[in-house]
Design an enzyme around this catalytic site. Structure first.
Site, PDB file in Angstrom:
ATOM      1  N   SER A 185       0.852  -1.197   0.000  1.00  0.00           N
ATOM      2  CA  SER A 185       0.000   0.000   0.000  1.00  0.00           C
ATOM      3  C   SER A 185       0.890   1.251   0.000  1.00  0.00           C
ATOM      4  CB  SER A 185      -0.871  -0.010   1.250  1.00  0.00           C
ATOM      5  OG  SER A 185      -1.417   1.267   1.455  1.00  0.00           O
ATOM      6  N   TYR A 198      -1.785  -1.001  10.073  1.00  0.00           N
ATOM      7  CA  TYR A 198      -1.896  -1.326   8.645  1.00  0.00           C
ATOM      8  C   TYR A 198      -0.616  -0.916   7.919  1.00  0.00           C
ATOM      9  CZ  TYR A 198      -3.881  -1.335   3.919  1.00  0.00           C
ATOM     10  OH  TYR A 198      -4.121  -1.570   2.583  1.00  0.00           O
TER      11      TYR A 198
END
Ligand SMILES: NC(=O)c1ccc[n+]([C@@H]2O[C@H](COP(=O)([O-])OP(=O)(O)OC[C@H]3O[C@@H](n4cnc5c(N)ncnc54)[C@H](OP(=O)(O)O)[C@@H]3O)[C@@H](O)[C@H]2O)c1
Length: 310
Positions: A185, A198
């Site tokens: 990401s 995350y």
């Protein structure tokens, strides 16, 4: 003394220029590849007969499964909800004629890999897309206020990448051919406050991927990590699309043009530009309280409006 100091500064200047030049060359390559496909259409198919996609039932994984089948690969779909997988399998078989195998697995558990190994036995796997992942909080939030089970997130975002890679890498090494795409990401490119867990889990994917590519490049295997920003999927509550927030199918189509561009890519030109822009923000500003306030207020409002979150 003065002369050696001068030489030192000239050397530093040269190194900075070289680094900028390398970035420019990479950016130009992205621009070129986003408009002009240089990879032969048979390239992905030449990796092997089958592609394996984790988290294939929806979002980016579904888009990869469809696109790889359109490139002539048979696809193994691995995900949680069997009904979604069967619907997708039928769609792929009917529209592309490719063969599809469905495996139901929950990647928040770590006792699933023996049965996945058995299901994959005998298939010539040319491509693995380590796509499955979970985002515990779409809206920014401090670590202690984020709900969810930490072990599940680690299994889903970290363990799955390592174990799935372990399953397919040996036969790829023997055939001296293979492509592994690891979906990380944009928030892994630097530590992102308010998405701490995350961001950290996805940074693992980047590090693992790049180190592994260094080990296996000479064996003919391509291992690339993708670091996209926003893509409109169930994970992002179907965030409205715009120049930055991509549709899953358009993101995937573009990202497949970049598989030979290098060890890491954002996957699309818009996100490369965004990453370049974000990298210009000095660390003191990025990690400051006002920036976190901005994320907690303005950015949260933006997400609420554009993702229809109450
Ligand atoms: N969307 C974005 O903006 C974005 C940005 C950067 C990176 N990424 C990364 O891209 C990857 C795909 O994201 P996405 O937005 O497409 O995700 P998504 O919409 O949440 O889900 C895609 C698929 O993953 C499956 N899945 C979720 N948890 C699972 C589990 N524990 N076990 C098995 N399957 C599971 C879902 O299964 P069900 O069908 O059962 O729901 C669904 O089919 C993730 O790794 C994510 O972190 C996404």
């Amino acid at each position: 003394m003065e002369e050696s100091l001068e030489q030192f500064f000239v050397l530093v200047g040269l190194l900075v220029c070289l680094a900028c030049l390398a970035k420019c060359v990479r950016f130009c390559k992205c621009v070129l590849l986003s408009f002009w496909k240089v990879l032969p259409r048979s390239f992905l198919q030449s990796m092997g007969q089958w592609a394996v996609v984790t988290g294939a039932g929806d979002g980016i994984g579904k888009a990869y499964s469809l696109e790889l089948a359109k490139h002539g690969l048979n696809v193994v779909l691995i995900s949680r909800t069997l009904e979604k997988l069967h619907v997708l399998a039928r769609e792929i078989e009917q529209t592309t004629g490719s063969r599809v195998k469905v495996i139901q697995a929950d990647f928040t558990r770590d006792d699933i890999y023996e049965s996945i190994r058995e299901e994959l036995q005998g298939l010539e796997i040319g491509i693995l897309v380590n796509n499955v992942g979970m985002l515990p909080n779409l809206l920014p939030g401090r670590f202690l206020s984020v709900p969810g089970e930490i072990q599940s997130l680690v299994h889903c975002n970290v363990t799955s990448v390592v174990k799935m890679t372990q399953l397919v890498l040996k036969p790829m090494e023997a055939r001296r051919r293979g492509l592994i795409l690891n979906i990380s990401s944009g928030v892994a490119l630097c530590p992102w406050p308010l998405y701490t867990l995350y961001s950290a889990s996805k940074a693992f994917v980047c590090t693992f991927s790049k180190a592994l590519q260094a080990e296996y490049r000479a064996k003919g295997i391509i291992i690339q990590v993708l670091t996209p920003y926003a893509v409109s999927t169930p994970m992002t509550k179907y965030l409205n699309t715009n120049m930055v927030t991509k549709r899953a199918d358009e993101f995937v189509k573009e990202s497949l043009n970049y598989v030979t561009i290098g060890d890491d890519t954002c996957g699309c030109l818009a996100h490369e530009v965004l990453a370049g822009f974000l990298s210009l923000i000095p660390a003191w500003a990025f990690y400051s309280c006002p920036f976190q306030r901005f994320l907690l207020t303005r950015y949260t409002d933006y997400l609420r409006q554009n993702a229809g979150i109450k």
